[in-house]
Design a protein around this motif. Structure first.
Motif, PDB file in Angstrom:
ATOM      1  N   ILE A 140      34.018  38.935  43.745  1.00 32.23           N
ATOM      2  CA  ILE A 140      34.641  38.937  42.422  1.00 32.23           C
ATOM      3  C   ILE A 140      36.093  39.374  42.526  1.00 32.23           C
ATOM      4  O   ILE A 140      36.982  38.810  41.868  1.00 32.23           O
ATOM      5  CB  ILE A 140      33.862  39.854  41.462  1.00 32.23           C
ATOM      6  CG1 ILE A 140      32.471  39.296  41.202  1.00 32.23           C
ATOM      7  CG2 ILE A 140      34.611  40.025  40.141  1.00 32.23           C
ATOM      8  CD1 ILE A 140      31.565  40.229  40.413  1.00 32.23           C
ATOM      9  N   THR A 141      36.364  40.385  43.355  1.00 30.95           N
ATOM     10  CA  THR A 141      37.728  40.874  43.525  1.00 30.95           C
ATOM     11  C   THR A 141      38.644  39.783  44.049  1.00 30.95           C
ATOM     12  O   THR A 141      39.763  39.596  43.561  1.00 30.95           O
ATOM     13  CB  THR A 141      37.746  42.073  44.496  1.00 30.95           C
ATOM     14  OG1 THR A 141      36.928  43.126  43.970  1.00 30.95           O
ATOM     15  CG2 THR A 141      39.163  42.605  44.681  1.00 30.95           C
ATOM     16  N   SER A 144      39.332  37.100  41.437  1.00 32.55           N
ATOM     17  CA  SER A 144      40.029  37.584  40.248  1.00 32.55           C
ATOM     18  C   SER A 144      41.494  37.878  40.534  1.00 32.55           C
ATOM     19  O   SER A 144      42.224  38.283  39.638  1.00 32.55           O
ATOM     20  CB  SER A 144      39.350  38.855  39.722  1.00 32.55           C
ATOM     21  OG  SER A 144      38.015  38.601  39.366  1.00 32.55           O
ATOM     22  N   ASN A 145      41.901  37.663  41.767  1.00 35.54           N
ATOM     23  CA  ASN A 145      43.280  37.932  42.148  1.00 35.54           C
ATOM     24  C   ASN A 145      44.207  36.879  41.539  1.00 35.54           C
ATOM     25  O   ASN A 145      44.031  35.678  41.739  1.00 35.54           O
ATOM     26  CB  ASN A 145      43.404  37.930  43.680  1.00 35.54           C
ATOM     27  CG  ASN A 145      44.760  38.398  44.150  1.00 35.54           C
ATOM     28  OD1 ASN A 145      45.756  37.720  43.951  1.00 35.54           O
ATOM     29  ND2 ASN A 145      44.780  39.554  44.787  1.00 35.54           N
ATOM     30  N   LEU A 149      44.752  32.848  42.402  1.00 38.48           N
ATOM     31  CA  LEU A 149      44.527  31.797  41.416  1.00 38.48           C
ATOM     32  C   LEU A 149      45.715  30.841  41.338  1.00 38.48           C
ATOM     33  O   LEU A 149      45.555  29.623  41.276  1.00 38.48           O
ATOM     34  CB  LEU A 149      44.250  32.405  40.043  1.00 38.48           C
ATOM     35  CG  LEU A 149      42.841  32.968  39.818  1.00 38.48           C
ATOM     36  CD1 LEU A 149      42.750  33.602  38.437  1.00 38.48           C
ATOM     37  CD2 LEU A 149      41.794  31.888  39.977  1.00 38.48           C
ATOM     38  N   TYR A 199      32.595  32.789  31.949  1.00 36.52           N
ATOM     39  CA  TYR A 199      33.123  33.897  32.739  1.00 36.52           C
ATOM     40  C   TYR A 199      34.347  34.511  32.065  1.00 36.52           C
ATOM     41  O   TYR A 199      34.457  35.733  31.926  1.00 36.52           O
ATOM     42  CB  TYR A 199      33.463  33.393  34.135  1.00 36.52           C
ATOM     43  CG  TYR A 199      34.342  34.304  34.960  1.00 36.52           C
ATOM     44  CD1 TYR A 199      33.848  35.498  35.474  1.00 36.52           C
ATOM     45  CD2 TYR A 199      35.660  33.952  35.244  1.00 36.52           C
ATOM     46  CE1 TYR A 199      34.655  36.319  36.244  1.00 36.52           C
ATOM     47  CE2 TYR A 199      36.467  34.773  36.006  1.00 36.52           C
ATOM     48  CZ  TYR A 199      35.958  35.960  36.504  1.00 36.52           C
ATOM     49  OH  TYR A 199      36.765  36.778  37.253  1.00 36.52           O
ATOM     50  N   ALA A 200      35.268  33.658  31.627  1.00 39.52           N
ATOM     51  CA  ALA A 200      36.464  34.151  30.939  1.00 39.52           C
ATOM     52  C   ALA A 200      36.110  34.776  29.591  1.00 39.52           C
ATOM     53  O   ALA A 200      36.735  35.758  29.166  1.00 39.52           O
ATOM     54  CB  ALA A 200      37.462  33.007  30.746  1.00 39.52           C
ATOM     55  N   GLN A 203      34.956  38.372  30.063  1.00 36.83           N
ATOM     56  CA  GLN A 203      36.088  39.248  30.326  1.00 36.83           C
ATOM     57  C   GLN A 203      36.872  39.559  29.056  1.00 36.83           C
ATOM     58  O   GLN A 203      37.436  40.648  28.929  1.00 36.83           O
ATOM     59  CB  GLN A 203      37.006  38.613  31.370  1.00 36.83           C
ATOM     60  CG  GLN A 203      36.401  38.557  32.763  1.00 36.83           C
ATOM     61  CD  GLN A 203      37.390  38.065  33.790  1.00 36.83           C
ATOM     62  OE1 GLN A 203      38.144  37.121  33.535  1.00 36.83           O
ATOM     63  NE2 GLN A 203      37.405  38.680  34.953  1.00 36.83           N
ATOM     64  N   TRP A 210      31.233  43.568  31.771  1.00 38.43           N
ATOM     65  CA  TRP A 210      31.634  42.932  33.025  1.00 38.43           C
ATOM     66  C   TRP A 210      32.066  43.984  34.049  1.00 38.43           C
ATOM     67  O   TRP A 210      31.762  43.848  35.241  1.00 38.43           O
ATOM     68  CB  TRP A 210      32.761  41.936  32.787  1.00 38.43           C
ATOM     69  CG  TRP A 210      33.204  41.276  34.052  1.00 38.43           C
ATOM     70  CD1 TRP A 210      34.313  41.536  34.794  1.00 38.43           C
ATOM     71  CD2 TRP A 210      32.496  40.245  34.761  1.00 38.43           C
ATOM     72  NE1 TRP A 210      34.358  40.732  35.904  1.00 38.43           N
ATOM     73  CE2 TRP A 210      33.255  39.936  35.910  1.00 38.43           C
ATOM     74  CE3 TRP A 210      31.299  39.565  34.528  1.00 38.43           C
ATOM     75  CZ2 TRP A 210      32.860  38.969  36.822  1.00 38.43           C
ATOM     76  CZ3 TRP A 210      30.899  38.597  35.430  1.00 38.43           C
ATOM     77  CH2 TRP A 210      31.672  38.312  36.558  1.00 38.43           C
ATOM     78  N   GLN A 211      32.757  45.048  33.596  1.00 35.28           N
ATOM     79  CA  GLN A 211      33.194  46.098  34.503  1.00 35.28           C
ATOM     80  C   GLN A 211      31.995  46.810  35.132  1.00 35.28           C
ATOM     81  O   GLN A 211      31.999  47.113  36.329  1.00 35.28           O
ATOM     82  CB  GLN A 211      34.071  47.101  33.751  1.00 35.28           C
ATOM     83  CG  GLN A 211      34.855  48.050  34.640  1.00 35.28           C
ATOM     84  CD  GLN A 211      36.021  47.366  35.341  1.00 35.28           C
ATOM     85  OE1 GLN A 211      36.276  46.181  35.136  1.00 35.28           O
ATOM     86  NE2 GLN A 211      36.733  48.103  36.173  1.00 35.28           N
ATOM     87  N   TYR A 214      30.557  44.649  37.688  1.00 28.78           N
ATOM     88  CA  TYR A 214      31.417  44.641  38.870  1.00 28.78           C
ATOM     89  C   TYR A 214      31.075  45.801  39.805  1.00 28.78           C
ATOM     90  O   TYR A 214      31.076  45.651  41.029  1.00 28.78           O
ATOM     91  CB  TYR A 214      32.877  44.712  38.430  1.00 28.78           C
ATOM     92  CG  TYR A 214      33.868  44.886  39.556  1.00 28.78           C
ATOM     93  CD1 TYR A 214      34.098  43.871  40.486  1.00 28.78           C
ATOM     94  CD2 TYR A 214      34.588  46.069  39.694  1.00 28.78           C
ATOM     95  CE1 TYR A 214      35.014  44.029  41.511  1.00 28.78           C
ATOM     96  CE2 TYR A 214      35.501  46.239  40.719  1.00 28.78           C
ATOM     97  CZ  TYR A 214      35.710  45.219  41.613  1.00 28.78           C
ATOM     98  OH  TYR A 214      36.619  45.382  42.640  1.00 28.78           O
ATOM     99  N   SER A 277      38.856  28.575  33.384  1.00 30.28           N
ATOM    100  CA  SER A 277      38.894  30.037  33.424  1.00 30.28           C
ATOM    101  C   SER A 277      40.221  30.574  32.918  1.00 30.28           C
ATOM    102  O   SER A 277      40.292  31.690  32.390  1.00 30.28           O
ATOM    103  CB  SER A 277      38.643  30.531  34.852  1.00 30.28           C
ATOM    104  OG  SER A 277      39.646  30.052  35.742  1.00 30.28           O
TER     105      SER A 277
END
Length: 331
Positions: A140-141, A144-145, A149, A199-200, A203, A210-211, A214, A277
């Motif tokens: 995920i990390t 999510s960068n 992206l 997914y978006a 968030q 979501w946190q 994670y 996303s």
């Protein structure tokens, strides 16, 4: 009489041997459990920060400095020693302190690199340089960068444009354009777009949920809140439909054409993930997904679904006329 008495005694002995005393332990409801003040503080901190004592991190930056002395000494401008931890090194949360006098960050975290090496860091500095020590969290990390992206957007656009021109020149099949007689590729592309949109959405509208996911990830859709369960079901659906798509493409096309088709399908799915996303964060993705879904389904039903069978060789035909396989004219 003797035999009946012996049988009766044997049955009694057998019953005694198979019987045992069972003591059911007394279960105490959580409402009656007495927690210490330290345990309550730990539970409260975990609720808001999603980690607590003994939580495992791994360093993801090139290096991070930790202070050997107590936070009070650092904040009092006393001389302190530091040491560095490096990428992929594991860290364990040893202690958490709240420092109201710190104007930068009131939360300080003590981390253990091993049994003999301990150091302190502000939470804001810590979380920028570490990720939970779990493969799902690290995945995920990475995805999510922001820089990654942007890089993926540029590379995917160039790769897709080149691949599209190449496939057009070769008249090779491609999802949504010259598709095969299978709905699986279209369904896979739609699922990827829907999952990226969902997914978006999580968030945006449920960031705490979501946190928490994670920090405590799982692939079980039934052990998480409903909103996360739906997302995980879509991820599993992508995997299952992906396998079915791969099998169906190999059944319809030759090895070379299958390789080209699957490459094009992968490029389309990558673009769908990136576009939906990002656009969903600006609420455009919802309208865009509806339009995309309607166009993809309509195009498949009107242009790529086979409606007829050859009367001679029984091959699927998209329209009446001469059969490309046996030459028979079908009226």
């Amino acid at each position: 009489m003797v035999n009946s008495r012996a049988t009766y005694i044997a049955m009694l002995l057998l019953t005694a041997l198979l019987s045992s005393c069972y003591h059911r332990p007394v279960r105490t409801s959580d409402a009656f459990v007495q927690y210490s003040e330290e345990q309550l503080d730990s539970i409260s901190f975990q609720t808001t920060h999603h980690y607590t004592d003994n939580y495992n991190f791994v360093v993801r930056s090139d290096s991070m400095a930790l202070i050997r002395q107590q936070p009070e000494e650092y904040l009092s401008m006393m001389p302190v020693d530091t040491f560095h931890v490096y990428r992929h090194e594991p860290l364990v949360v040893a202690d958490i302190r709240i420092m109201p006098i710190d104007s930068v960050d009131t939360v300080w975290v003590q981390l253990a690199r091993d049994q003999f090496t301990f150091g302190w860091s502000r939470e804001s500095t810590l979380l920028k340089n570490v990720s939970p020590d779990d493969p799902i969290s690290q995945f995920i990390t990475v995805f999510s960068n922001v820089h990654l992206l942007i890089f993926l957007v540029v590379i995917s656009l160039f790769a897709f444009s080149y691949l599209l021109l190449y496939l057009q020149k070769k008249k090779a099949p491609l999802v949504h354009f010259r598709d095969i007689d299978s709905f699986y590729p279209t369904l896979l592309a739609l699922l990827v777009a829907a999952s990226a949109t969902f997914y978006a959405s999580i968030q945006m509208f449920a960031p705490d949920t979501w946190q928490h996911f994670y920090y405590y990830p799982t692939l079980n859709p039934f052990g998480v809140p409903v909103i996360l369960g739906i997302f995980l079901v879509s991820v599993w659906a992508i995997l299952i439909i992906g396998i079915a798509t791969f099998d169906d493409v190999l059944r319809h096309l030759s090895y070379t054409d299958s390789l080209l088709y699957l490459s094009g399908l992968f490029a389309v799915c990558a673009l769908n993930y990136i576009i939906f996303s990002i656009t969903t964060l600006y609420y455009i993705g919802y309208f865009l997904w509806v339009v995309y879904a309607m166009a993809a389904i309509w195009r498949y039903l009107r242009r790529h679904r086979t409606r007829y069978l050859c009367g001679n060789c029984n091959h699927a035909l998209r329209e009446k006329g001469r059969c490309p396989y046996c030459g028979t004219v079908n009226e």
